[in-house]
Design a protein around this motif. Structure first.
Motif, PDB file in Angstrom:
ATOM      1  N   LYS A  64     -92.769   3.420 -13.418  1.00 47.10           N
ATOM      2  CA  LYS A  64     -91.675   4.017 -14.187  1.00 47.10           C
ATOM      3  C   LYS A  64     -92.224   4.922 -15.296  1.00 47.10           C
ATOM      4  O   LYS A  64     -91.784   6.053 -15.455  1.00 47.10           O
ATOM      5  CB  LYS A  64     -90.784   2.935 -14.786  1.00 47.10           C
ATOM      6  N   MET A  65     -93.202   4.418 -16.047  1.00 49.05           N
ATOM      7  CA  MET A  65     -93.767   5.197 -17.145  1.00 49.05           C
ATOM      8  C   MET A  65     -94.456   6.456 -16.620  1.00 49.05           C
ATOM      9  O   MET A  65     -94.311   7.541 -17.183  1.00 49.05           O
ATOM     10  CB  MET A  65     -94.754   4.363 -17.951  1.00 49.05           C
ATOM     11  N   ASN A  67     -93.797   8.045 -13.827  1.00 49.09           N
ATOM     12  CA  ASN A  67     -92.756   8.972 -13.367  1.00 49.09           C
ATOM     13  C   ASN A  67     -92.111   9.704 -14.539  1.00 49.09           C
ATOM     14  O   ASN A  67     -91.818  10.893 -14.456  1.00 49.09           O
ATOM     15  CB  ASN A  67     -91.702   8.234 -12.551  1.00 49.09           C
ATOM     16  N   GLU A  68     -91.881   8.983 -15.647  1.00 47.53           N
ATOM     17  CA  GLU A  68     -91.325   9.623 -16.842  1.00 47.53           C
ATOM     18  C   GLU A  68     -92.291  10.672 -17.386  1.00 47.53           C
ATOM     19  O   GLU A  68     -91.875  11.758 -17.783  1.00 47.53           O
ATOM     20  CB  GLU A  68     -91.021   8.569 -17.912  1.00 47.53           C
ATOM     21  N   ASN A  69     -93.578  10.368 -17.383  1.00 44.94           N
ATOM     22  CA  ASN A  69     -94.576  11.330 -17.854  1.00 44.94           C
ATOM     23  C   ASN A  69     -94.614  12.568 -16.962  1.00 44.94           C
ATOM     24  O   ASN A  69     -94.735  13.693 -17.455  1.00 44.94           O
ATOM     25  CB  ASN A  69     -95.958  10.686 -17.914  1.00 44.94           C
ATOM     26  N   LEU A  71     -92.115  13.721 -15.219  1.00 45.04           N
ATOM     27  CA  LEU A  71     -90.887  14.461 -15.488  1.00 45.04           C
ATOM     28  C   LEU A  71     -91.044  15.312 -16.753  1.00 45.04           C
ATOM     29  O   LEU A  71     -90.686  16.494 -16.764  1.00 45.04           O
ATOM     30  CB  LEU A  71     -89.700  13.501 -15.630  1.00 45.04           C
ATOM     31  N   ILE A  72     -91.606  14.722 -17.792  1.00 44.50           N
ATOM     32  CA  ILE A  72     -91.840  15.463 -19.040  1.00 44.50           C
ATOM     33  C   ILE A  72     -92.792  16.627 -18.779  1.00 44.50           C
ATOM     34  O   ILE A  72     -92.551  17.752 -19.223  1.00 44.50           O
ATOM     35  CB  ILE A  72     -92.403  14.527 -20.137  1.00 44.50           C
TER      36      ILE A  72
END
Length: 84
Positions: A64-65, A67-69, A71-72
């Protein structure tokens, strides 16, 4: 708080399951880099540095983390491309 070395040594008495170790280090607030470094040190005769990195990236507790990185990072790339 235990040092990463102490934590890994105590966990290794319970299991050699790399996914479990990765998630336990994550729960104890150790970074992906710290996790990679210590697990490479402990498992260098079993896994390559790259294999451990791939296991961390694909671990459910980091996914999850990461994937968030991504995306950013993609948003920043899109923004910079539009600025050019």
């Amino acid at each position: 708080m235990k040092s990463i070395e102490d934590l890994v040594d105590s966990l290794l008495k319970e299991t050699k399951d790399l996914d479990f170790l990765i998630c336990e280090l994550n729960k104890n607030k150790f970074s992906q880099g710290e996790t990679h470094f210590i697990l490479n040190k402990k498992f260098k005769n079993i896994y390559s540095f790259q294999e451990i990195g791939e296991k961390i990236i694909n671990s459910h507790c980091w996914k999850k983390m990461l994937n968030e990185n991504l995306l950013i990072e993609n948003n920043i790339i899109d923004f910079l491309e539009k600025e050019d």
